[in-house]
Motif scaffolding. Structure first.
Motif, short mmCIF file in Angstrom:
data_model
loop_
_atom_site.label_atom_id
_atom_site.label_comp_id
_atom_site.label_asym_id
_atom_site.label_seq_id
_atom_site.Cartn_x
_atom_site.Cartn_y
_atom_site.Cartn_z
N MET A 1 0.84 -1.20 0.00
CA MET A 1 0.00 0.00 0.00
C MET A 1 0.88 1.26 0.00
N ILE A 2 0.57 2.16 -0.89
CA ILE A 2 1.36 3.39 -1.01
C ILE A 2 0.72 4.50 -0.17
N PRO A 3 1.52 5.21 0.62
CA PRO A 3 0.95 6.31 1.42
C PRO A 3 0.33 7.38 0.53
N GLU A 4 -0.67 8.06 1.06
CA GLU A 4 -1.26 9.20 0.36
C GLU A 4 -0.95 10.46 1.15
N VAL A 177 18.99 9.73 -3.20
CA VAL A 177 18.36 8.41 -3.12
C VAL A 177 19.34 7.37 -2.57
N GLY A 178 18.98 6.81 -1.43
CA GLY A 178 19.72 5.67 -0.89
C GLY A 178 18.77 4.49 -0.90
N GLY A 179 18.16 4.21 0.26
CA GLY A 179 17.12 3.19 0.31
C GLY A 179 15.82 3.69 -0.31
N GLY A 180 15.66 5.02 -0.37
CA GLY A 180 14.51 5.60 -1.04
C GLY A 180 13.43 6.14 -0.11
N GLY A 181 13.70 6.19 1.18
CA GLY A 181 12.69 6.70 2.12
C GLY A 181 12.39 8.17 1.91
N LEU A 182 13.43 8.98 1.76
CA LEU A 182 13.22 10.42 1.61
C LEU A 182 12.59 10.75 0.27
N ALA A 207 26.78 4.04 -7.02
CA ALA A 207 25.76 3.31 -6.25
C ALA A 207 24.41 3.59 -6.91
N ASP A 208 24.33 3.23 -8.20
CA ASP A 208 23.24 3.72 -9.05
C ASP A 208 22.10 2.71 -9.20
N ASP A 209 21.81 1.94 -8.15
CA ASP A 209 20.75 0.93 -8.28
C ASP A 209 19.38 1.57 -8.50
N ALA A 210 19.13 2.71 -7.92
CA ALA A 210 17.83 3.36 -8.12
C ALA A 210 17.71 3.84 -9.57
N TYR A 211 18.80 4.40 -10.09
CA TYR A 211 18.81 4.87 -11.48
C TYR A 211 18.53 3.72 -12.43
N ARG A 212 19.25 2.61 -12.21
CA ARG A 212 19.08 1.46 -13.10
C ARG A 212 17.69 0.83 -12.94
N SER A 213 17.22 0.80 -11.71
CA SER A 213 15.88 0.26 -11.48
C SER A 213 14.83 1.14 -12.15
N PHE A 214 14.98 2.44 -12.00
CA PHE A 214 14.03 3.41 -12.55
C PHE A 214 13.99 3.31 -14.07
N ASN A 240 9.51 1.57 -1.74
CA ASN A 240 10.06 2.82 -2.26
C ASN A 240 10.11 2.80 -3.79
N PHE A 241 10.49 1.66 -4.35
CA PHE A 241 10.58 1.55 -5.80
C PHE A 241 9.23 1.80 -6.46
N GLY A 242 8.18 1.23 -5.88
CA GLY A 242 6.84 1.45 -6.44
C GLY A 242 6.46 2.92 -6.46
N ILE A 243 6.78 3.61 -5.38
CA ILE A 243 6.44 5.04 -5.28
C ILE A 243 7.26 5.86 -6.27
N ILE A 244 8.54 5.54 -6.36
CA ILE A 244 9.42 6.27 -7.28
C ILE A 244 8.94 6.08 -8.72
N THR A 245 8.61 4.85 -9.08
CA THR A 245 8.11 4.56 -10.42
C THR A 245 6.88 5.40 -10.74
N LYS A 246 6.02 5.54 -9.74
CA LYS A 246 4.76 6.25 -9.96
C LYS A 246 4.93 7.77 -10.00
N TYR A 247 5.80 8.32 -9.13
CA TYR A 247 5.80 9.77 -8.91
C TYR A 247 7.05 10.54 -9.34
N VAL A 248 8.19 9.85 -9.43
CA VAL A 248 9.44 10.59 -9.68
C VAL A 248 9.61 10.82 -11.18
#
Lengths: 306, 306
Positions: A1-4, A177-182, A207-214, A240-248
């Protein structure tokens, strides 16, 4: 579930009395260099020196009392450990922290200073997780993950609420972006309240795992990351990945040289002490002038994380 | 002639548009260590990174236009040089700065960056003064002394105006003492608006000319001062000495060890970068706990000077 956004507003109300409302600083010199109006959200002035206290505080204060009576637990070598320890002390419950034995002395001291019960372990993820499992079995403490946690994300999202109170409709809001909380909390807040604002993540190229994932659309963990920005070594969480995919809107990667250059610029020009992880968004501005420059009202806010 | 509070209010109105209204920061940890409520006035965030810009700006903007048409001049190795250079640029007039050839590179760059015309000289007071005399003879520029100057003192006194707007009747206001520009402006403001507030100066034991002058009642110049607080090496001015004698309640001297301890404490706990000179009042708190401790509302404000 993604926070609103309503969850983030509830978090803000819940933690309001316990956190610092941190200042936003600007520097004319840095604006001239970047060719943009840049606003620095100074979470280095937050309690325990990092935005992490927002998330930890929200998580602790949102537990039911009967769960909380056994205390809270996590494994962490850094700011989340201190943040959870302080949040637990404020709430008057135990904090059990598993720390790798090679964690920096200053972090060990900080966590102990907040009254947490520390268990040391070998510095591997396996050792940390199995040690934490043992601690939880013994204490029944509630585990608070540093970023892959609904309440933690809501807490981190309160920082962007403060940014938008102070800066009306910024063109861009950027976070490291580290773990993606912020970045995930930030993205929910910004896209809910100011949809035209671009939300960017910034990550070390080493440390570009978020970039590559995105870019690939699937969650790719970090393998042997190497960067001076030691707060950004961790792999992205799936929530975090789900939220980033949707909003970033985009993620930028930056070189080690630019991280150091940006950090030095902030030290020298703004007279505030930030850690390398916190300099990563400014490094992205320096490395991608075409994205940020010559926009008359290009605004950008780095959530400085300790 | 000693400035009065009306002069300082005029200075505040004159420079208001050009200076930063700097924040006051606090730290619960430092309050616990000191056993007092301590307020840090962050003049390290001031333009050019130091309160010096207030005084330089007031001096430049208070000159008649015909005097100003020849530019302004001073000799300085540090913050006053940069402050005067920027004030002159804002006003659109020339700044002629005599700098010792061994001045720090970063200061030379800053002064040049503000567009000043720099003349280098040997690093002795004699060389600096004779070189400045030559520059003034050639240019007819108006000299702005870094501290022994009515308008400069009024400008520095505007910092305490801001402190008193934010903190109602503090028990104590303390400032570091070098040439005495900041402490004398501060003392006039505080004693005029909050007479019950104690005004203290803080000085390195290795450069204690103000302490010895204050205690003996006669102006004793600094001889071979040695301290890490390089902004406080200069001798007290006679105008400043008169004001200090009249308004300051006491002067504390501090060891080099405590200066370093205080500076490190501010870096680590407050995440702001201050220079050693700026840490001297905090060092006085650490070294004299009986003076500051256990006063429930003991308040103290360090005018941090870059």
């Amino acid at each position: 579930m993604i926070p609103e956004i309503t969850d983030i507003r509830k978090a803000a109300a819940r933690i309001e009395r316990y956190i610092h409302h941190t200042p936003v600083l600007t520097s004319r010199t840095i604006d001239l260099i970047a060719g943009a109006g840049i606003y620095f959200k100074c979470e280095n002035f937050q309690k325990v020196g990092a935005f992490k206290f927002r998330g930890a505080c929200n998580a602790v204060f949102n537990f039911d009392d009967d769960i909380l009576s056994n205390g809270v637990a996590t494994h962490s070598s850094g700011n989340h450990a201190a943040a959870l320890a302080l949040a637990a002390r404020v709430k008057g419950v135990d904090a059990f922290i598993v720390m790798p034995e090679n964690a920096p002395e200053i972090k060990k001291k900080a966590v102990a200073g907040y009254g947490a019960k520390i268990t040391f372990c070998k510095p591997t993820l396996e050792a940390r997780e199995s040690m934490l499992a043992g601690v939880v079995e013994e204490t029944s403490a509630a585990v608070v993950h540093p970023y892959n946690n609904f309440d933690v994300i809501c807490g981190q999202g309160t920082c962007a609420l403060e940014i938008l109170e102070e800066i009306d409709k910024p063109d861009i809001v950027m976070a490291p972006v580290g773990g993606g909380g912020l970045i995930s909390g930030t993205a929910i807040t910004v896209k809910s309240l100011s949809p035209a604002t671009k939300v960017y993540g910034a990550e070390p190229a080493g440390a570009d795992d978020a970039y590559r994932s995105f870019k690939s659309g699937k969650l790719i963990p970090s393998v042997d990351p190497v960067t001076i920005a030691d707060g950004l070594l961790t792999s992205l969480g799936d929530l975090n990945f789900g939220i980033i995919t949707k909003y970033v809107d985009d993620i930028f990667t930056v070189s080690e040289e630019k991280i150091v250059e940006a950090m030095r610029m902030v030290w020298e020009r703004m007279k505030i002490i930030i850690e390398p992880s916190s300099a990563v968004p400014m490094a992205a501005v320096l490395e991608n002038p075409e994205v940020f420059k010559d926009k008359n009202h290009s605004r950008f806010s780095s959530s400085i994380c300790n």
